[in-house]
Scaffold this motif. Structure first.
Motif, PDB file in Angstrom:
ATOM      1  N   ASP A  24     -12.260   8.050   0.497  1.00  0.00           N
ATOM      2  CA  ASP A  24     -11.849   7.206  -0.623  1.00  0.00           C
ATOM      3  C   ASP A  24     -12.764   7.485  -1.814  1.00  0.00           C
ATOM      4  N   THR A  25     -12.456   8.555  -2.539  1.00  0.00           N
ATOM      5  CA  THR A  25     -13.314   8.903  -3.677  1.00  0.00           C
ATOM      6  C   THR A  25     -13.104   7.931  -4.842  1.00  0.00           C
ATOM      7  N   ASP A  26     -12.084   7.070  -4.765  1.00  0.00           N
ATOM      8  CA  ASP A  26     -11.888   6.092  -5.847  1.00  0.00           C
ATOM      9  C   ASP A  26     -12.829   4.894  -5.698  1.00  0.00           C
ATOM     10  N   PHE A  27     -12.863   4.273  -4.484  1.00  0.00           N
ATOM     11  CA  PHE A  27     -13.662   3.050  -4.333  1.00  0.00           C
ATOM     12  C   PHE A  27     -14.625   3.063  -3.146  1.00  0.00           C
ATOM     13  N   GLY A  28     -14.572   4.095  -2.326  1.00  0.00           N
ATOM     14  CA  GLY A  28     -15.582   4.222  -1.268  1.00  0.00           C
ATOM     15  C   GLY A  28     -15.320   3.413  -0.020  1.00  0.00           C
ATOM     16  N   LYS A  29     -14.038   3.092   0.251  1.00  0.00           N
ATOM     17  CA  LYS A  29     -13.767   2.412   1.530  1.00  0.00           C
ATOM     18  C   LYS A  29     -14.134   3.350   2.689  1.00  0.00           C
ATOM     19  N   ALA A  30     -14.646   2.762   3.771  1.00  0.00           N
ATOM     20  CA  ALA A  30     -15.055   3.586   4.918  1.00  0.00           C
ATOM     21  C   ALA A  30     -13.858   4.376   5.451  1.00  0.00           C
ATOM     22  N   PRO A  31     -14.054   5.668   5.788  1.00  0.00           N
ATOM     23  CA  PRO A  31     -12.938   6.504   6.274  1.00  0.00           C
ATOM     24  C   PRO A  31     -12.189   5.859   7.439  1.00  0.00           C
ATOM     25  N   ALA A  32     -12.897   5.107   8.294  1.00  0.00           N
ATOM     26  CA  ALA A  32     -12.252   4.495   9.470  1.00  0.00           C
ATOM     27  C   ALA A  32     -11.128   3.546   9.073  1.00  0.00           C
ATOM     28  N   TYR A  33     -11.174   3.028   7.867  1.00  0.00           N
ATOM     29  CA  TYR A  33     -10.161   2.036   7.456  1.00  0.00           C
ATOM     30  C   TYR A  33      -9.133   2.606   6.476  1.00  0.00           C
ATOM     31  N   MET A  34      -9.070   3.933   6.382  1.00  0.00           N
ATOM     32  CA  MET A  34      -8.087   4.568   5.503  1.00  0.00           C
ATOM     33  C   MET A  34      -6.789   4.725   6.303  1.00  0.00           C
ATOM     34  N   THR A  35      -5.854   3.810   6.082  1.00  0.00           N
ATOM     35  CA  THR A  35      -4.597   3.802   6.836  1.00  0.00           C
ATOM     36  C   THR A  35      -3.441   4.111   5.884  1.00  0.00           C
ATOM     37  N   ALA A  36      -2.680   5.146   6.180  1.00  0.00           N
ATOM     38  CA  ALA A  36      -1.585   5.532   5.277  1.00  0.00           C
ATOM     39  C   ALA A  36      -0.413   4.554   5.395  1.00  0.00           C
ATOM     40  N   LEU A  37       0.311   4.364   4.267  1.00  0.00           N
ATOM     41  CA  LEU A  37       1.522   3.524   4.262  1.00  0.00           C
ATOM     42  C   LEU A  37       2.646   4.420   3.756  1.00  0.00           C
ATOM     43  N   LYS A  38       3.325   5.093   4.679  1.00  0.00           N
ATOM     44  CA  LYS A  38       4.250   6.143   4.235  1.00  0.00           C
ATOM     45  C   LYS A  38       5.663   5.656   3.975  1.00  0.00           C
ATOM     46  N   ASP A  39       6.239   4.929   4.948  1.00  0.00           N
ATOM     47  CA  ASP A  39       7.661   4.578   4.819  1.00  0.00           C
ATOM     48  C   ASP A  39       7.864   3.073   4.775  1.00  0.00           C
ATOM     49  N   GLY A  40       9.027   2.676   4.236  1.00  0.00           N
ATOM     50  CA  GLY A  40       9.409   1.271   4.215  1.00  0.00           C
ATOM     51  C   GLY A  40       9.938   0.830   5.561  1.00  0.00           C
ATOM     52  N   PRO A  41      10.337  -0.404   5.714  1.00  0.00           N
ATOM     53  CA  PRO A  41      10.188  -1.437   4.690  1.00  0.00           C
ATOM     54  C   PRO A  41       8.727  -1.816   4.440  1.00  0.00           C
ATOM     55  N   TYR A  42       8.509  -2.348   3.223  1.00  0.00           N
ATOM     56  CA  TYR A  42       7.166  -2.759   2.794  1.00  0.00           C
ATOM     57  C   TYR A  42       7.111  -4.284   2.680  1.00  0.00           C
ATOM     58  N   TYR A  43       5.913  -4.807   2.877  1.00  0.00           N
ATOM     59  CA  TYR A  43       5.675  -6.249   2.723  1.00  0.00           C
ATOM     60  C   TYR A  43       4.525  -6.450   1.738  1.00  0.00           C
ATOM     61  N   ALA A  44       4.674  -7.431   0.850  1.00  0.00           N
ATOM     62  CA  ALA A  44       3.565  -7.796  -0.045  1.00  0.00           C
ATOM     63  C   ALA A  44       3.236  -9.264   0.199  1.00  0.00           C
ATOM     64  N   VAL A  45       1.954  -9.536   0.447  1.00  0.00           N
ATOM     65  CA  VAL A  45       1.489 -10.917   0.659  1.00  0.00           C
ATOM     66  C   VAL A  45       0.611 -11.281  -0.529  1.00  0.00           C
ATOM     67  N   GLU A  46       0.983 -12.317  -1.280  1.00  0.00           N
ATOM     68  CA  GLU A  46       0.144 -12.678  -2.430  1.00  0.00           C
ATOM     69  C   GLU A  46      -1.096 -13.417  -1.940  1.00  0.00           C
ATOM     70  N   LEU A  47      -2.244 -12.994  -2.487  1.00  0.00           N
ATOM     71  CA  LEU A  47      -3.514 -13.559  -2.034  1.00  0.00           C
ATOM     72  C   LEU A  47      -4.157 -14.455  -3.089  1.00  0.00           C
ATOM     73  N   GLY A  48      -4.662 -15.597  -2.630  1.00  0.00           N
ATOM     74  CA  GLY A  48      -5.599 -16.394  -3.411  1.00  0.00           C
ATOM     75  C   GLY A  48      -6.969 -16.237  -2.764  1.00  0.00           C
ATOM     76  N   ILE A  49      -7.841 -17.177  -3.044  1.00  0.00           N
ATOM     77  CA  ILE A  49      -9.202 -17.084  -2.511  1.00  0.00           C
ATOM     78  C   ILE A  49      -9.553 -18.429  -1.883  1.00  0.00           C
ATOM     79  N   GLY A  50      -9.931 -18.412  -0.604  1.00  0.00           N
ATOM     80  CA  GLY A  50     -10.321 -19.656   0.080  1.00  0.00           C
ATOM     81  C   GLY A  50     -11.728 -20.060  -0.313  1.00  0.00           C
TER      82      GLY A  50
END
Ligand SMILES: Cc1cc2nc3c(=O)[nH]c(=O)nc-3n(C[C@H](O)[C@H](O)[C@H](O)COP(=O)(O)OP(=O)(O)OC[C@H]3O[C@@H](n4cnc5c(N)ncnc54)[C@H](O)[C@@H]3O)c2cc1C
Length: 480
Positions: free
Chosen positions: A384-410
Motif C-alpha cells: 500500500d504505497t498510498d497509505f501504508g496498510k500492512a500487506p496482510a490486510y490488502m484484500t482485493a474487491l474484484k466483482d459485485g455485488p458490492y455493499y457500502a456501510v455508512e460509518l459514524g464514530i462511537g
C-alpha cells in the motif's frame, strides 16, 4: 427518596464506578457518607466496563508480566504530547496494581490480564464484566454504613468562607429541592459524553458521533465545579470506539454486538470518503481512538465490501483479528443473514449494488470506480504505497455485488474540563484547591491524556475511577 439525614461529612455525587469505589473506601475509614445517584439504578457506565488497568498487580505477578513504570510513564507522556499531568499519571501508575489487588480483596474476580491490540499488557478483564464489580461494591458500601439514594441529583455546591458547606439536591421523581450540609463533596458524575454542547467544544461533526454510554454522563460534575469557582480546564479527550454503523433510527448499542458492524469497522478492507476516495490505512483500527480521529477528518465515510469478502468472512474466517469489539469469533457466521435482514428493512446505512458504477451513483461517490481500480492494483503489488496498510490486510474487491456501510464514530466516554491536584482536589484557575471539593473518575481523567484517549494503556479510565475514588477519600481522611 430524599436521604435520611440532613448533614454528612462526605457527599459523593454519582453512584457509578468511581463513586462506589469512593463510597467503599469512605466506609472503610468510618466517614459519615452519602452517595446520591441521579438515575434510578446504580453503576453508571461502570456496568459496561470490560476491564481495568493495573501495573504490578497480584495477577501480573502470577503471570510473570513485568512492566517498567518509568518507561510506561514516558510512553504515555509522549503519546499525550506532555499534556497529561506527569505527577498525577505517575501516582496513578504506581498505585494501580494495589487498586486491582484491593478490588480482588473485595471479591472481584478477573478472567485474564494482558494487552488490547498493540498496547501495554495492563487490562485486567473482569469476570462477569463491570456489572459484577458494581454488584460487589454496592453491598460492601452499605455494610460499611454508607447511605445510598437513587433518583436524586446534585444541583449546586454551597460554600461558606471559601469552604464547602453543603449541596442542593433534587428529587428527580418529584422535582423537589432540598439543602444538605456537608464538609466534603466528591464529584463522580462520569464526564460529558452525553452532553452534545460540551462535545461540540471538543469535536467537529457532532451528528456523526454516537455515544454508547447510558445517557447520564451529561457533564454535571464539570458544571457544578465551574459554578463553585473551578478552572475551565482543557476539554481532554473523547474515547472513540473506532467506526460504528451510522444508524439515525436506533440507539448505537443495538449494533455493537453485530457482525456487520465488526466486518465494516474491524476488518480493514476498504474505507472511502464522500468523494469515494481512500483517506487512511484501514488497519488504523488497531487503535480505536486513532480510527475515530481518522474517520472524523472526512465529511462522510463508508466501508466497502463485496460478495466475495462477505462469503469469506461468513464461511472461511476473518481477515483481521477483531480487537476492541464485543464480538471476537473466528468467523462472522451471521454476517450474510444480518445483511439480508438490514436490506429488507430498508436501513439507510446499508446499500447494495450489482456494479461499482451503480453504487457510486446511488451514494454520490464520484471517484469510487477509479479508487477501486487503484486499490486493487496496490493489492496485486502487495504493498500500500498510498497509505501504508500492512500487506496482510490488502484484500482485493474484484466483482459485485458490492455493499457500502455508512460509518459514524462511537464514543464511550469524554473526559476533561476539570483540573485536580495529586489528591484529586479540584483546582481554581490559580492552581489552588477549592477546599472540600474533589473530582474523580471520568470527571478528573482529563489529567491523564492529551487530545487523544490513550488506548495504549487499556483499562485506564476504569482503573482510574477506582484509584481516584480511593485517592480522594485518603485525602479527606488526612484532613479530618
Ligand atoms: C460501553 C462502555 C464500555 C466501557 N469499557 C471500558 C473498559 O473496558 N475499560 C475502561 O477503562 N473504561 C471503559 N469505559 C469507560 C467508563 O466510562 C469508565 O471507565 C467508568 O465507568 C468511569 O466511571 P465514572 O464513575 O467516572 O462514571 P460512571 O460509571 O458512568 O458513573 C457516573 C454516575 O454519575 C451519575 N450522575 C451524573 N450526574 C449526576 C448528578 N448531577 N447527580 C447525581 N448523579 C449523577 C450517573 O448517573 C452515573 O451513574 C467504558 C464505557 C462504556 C460506555
Amino acid at each position: 427518596m430524599f436521604p435520611k439525614n440532613s448533614a454528612y461529612n462526605l457527599i459523593i455525587v454519582g453512584g457509578g464506578l468511581s463513586g462506589l469505589a469512593a463510597a467503599v473506601s469512605a466506609g472503610e475509614q468510618g466517614i459519615k457518607t452519602l452517595v446520591i445517584e441521579k438515575g434510578r439504578t446504580l453503576g453508571g457506565d461502570g456496568n459496561y466496563v470490560e476491564g481495568a488497568m493495573g501495573v504490578d498487580s497480584f495477577l501480573q505477578k502470577e503471570k510473570g508480566i513485568k512492566i517498567d513504570p518509568t518507561k510506561l510513564l514516558q510512553d504515555e507522556l509522549n503519546y499525550s504530547h506532555y499534556e497529561a499531568s506527569a505527577p498525577h499519571l505517575r501516582k496513578y501508575i504506581s498505585q494501580s496494581g494495589s487498586v486491582i489487588d484491593w478490588l480482588h480483596s473485595l471479591g472481584v474476580e478477573f478472567s485474564k490480564v494482558g494487552p488490547q491490540g498493540k498496547s501495554w499488557p495492563t487490562i485486567h478483564t473482569f469476570a462477569g464484566g463491570g456489572h459484577a464489580v458494581i454488584a460487589k461494591l454496592i453491598p460492601q458500601a452499605k455494610a460499611l454504613g454508607v447511605e445510598i439514594v437513587t433518583s436524586i441529583s446534585a444541583q449546586k455546591i454551597l460554600q461558606h468562607n471559601g469552604h464547602v458547606s453543603g449541596l442542593v439536591i433534587k428529587n428527580e421523581a418529584t422535582g423537589q429541592l432540598r439543602e444538605l450540609t456537608a464538609n466534603n463533596i466528591i464529584l463522580a458524575t462520569g464526564g460529558y459524553v452525553d452532553n452534545p454542547d460540551l462535545i461540540k467544544k471538543r469535536a467537529p461533526a457532532t451528528e456523526r458521533l454516537l455515544s454508547v454510554s447510558d445517557g447520564k454522563s451529561t457533564g454535571d460534575g464539570m458544571k457544578l465545579a465551574w459554578q463553585a469557582g473551578a478552572e475551565h480546564y482543557q476539554m481532554g479527550a473523547i474515547q472513540y470506539g473506532g467506526g460504528a454503523i451510522l444508524d439515525k433510527t436506533r440507539p448505537p448499542f443495538v449494533h455493537m454486538p453485530e457482525q456487520l458492524a465488526a466486518a465494516a469497522t474491524q476488518e480493514a478492507i476498504l474505507w472511502v470518503n464522500e468523494q469515494g476516495e481512500r483517506f487512511v490505512n484501514e488497519d488504523v483500527n488497531d487503535n480505536m481512538c486513532h480510527a475515530g480521529s481518522a474517520l472524523l477528518t472526512q465529511s462522510r465515510t463508508f466501508s466497502i465490501l463485496n460478495q466475495e469478502t462477505v462469503d469469506h468472512l461468513t464461511n472461511v474466517g476473518l481477515y483481521k483479528e477483531v480487537g476492541n469489539s464485543p464480538v471476537s469469533p473466528e468467523k462472522f457466521e451471521h454476517l450474510q443473514e444480518e445483511i439480508t435482514r438490514d436490506l429488507q428493512n430498508g436501513d439507510k446505512y446499508l446499500t447494495k449494488s450489482d456494479t461499482l458504477a451503480e453504487l457510486a451513483e446511488k451514494l454520490n461517490l464520484p471517484n469510487l470506480p477509479q479508487t477501486m481500480r487503484r486499490y486493487n492494483d496496490l493489492v496485486a503489488k502487495g504493498t500500500d504505497t498510498d497509505f501504508g496498510k500492512a500487506p496482510a490486510y490488502m484484500t482485493a474487491l474484484k466483482d459485485g455485488p458490492y455493499y457500502a456501510v455508512e460509518l459514524g464514530i462511537g464514543m464511550a466516554c469524554a473526559i476533561g474540563g476539570i483540573r485536580v491536584d495529586n489528591n484529586n482536589a479540584v483546582l481554581n484557575s490559580y492552581g489552588y484547591p477549592l477546599t472540600g471539593i474533589y473530582a474523580v473518575g471520568n470527571d478528573a481523567a482529563g489529567m491523564l491524556v492529551g487530545d487523544t484517549y490513550a488506548v495504549t494503556l487499556p483499562g485506564s479510565t476504569a482503573g482510574y475511577a477506582v484509584f481516584s475514588g480511593r485517592n480522594a477519600v485518603q485525602s479527606i481522611t488526612k484532613t479530618r
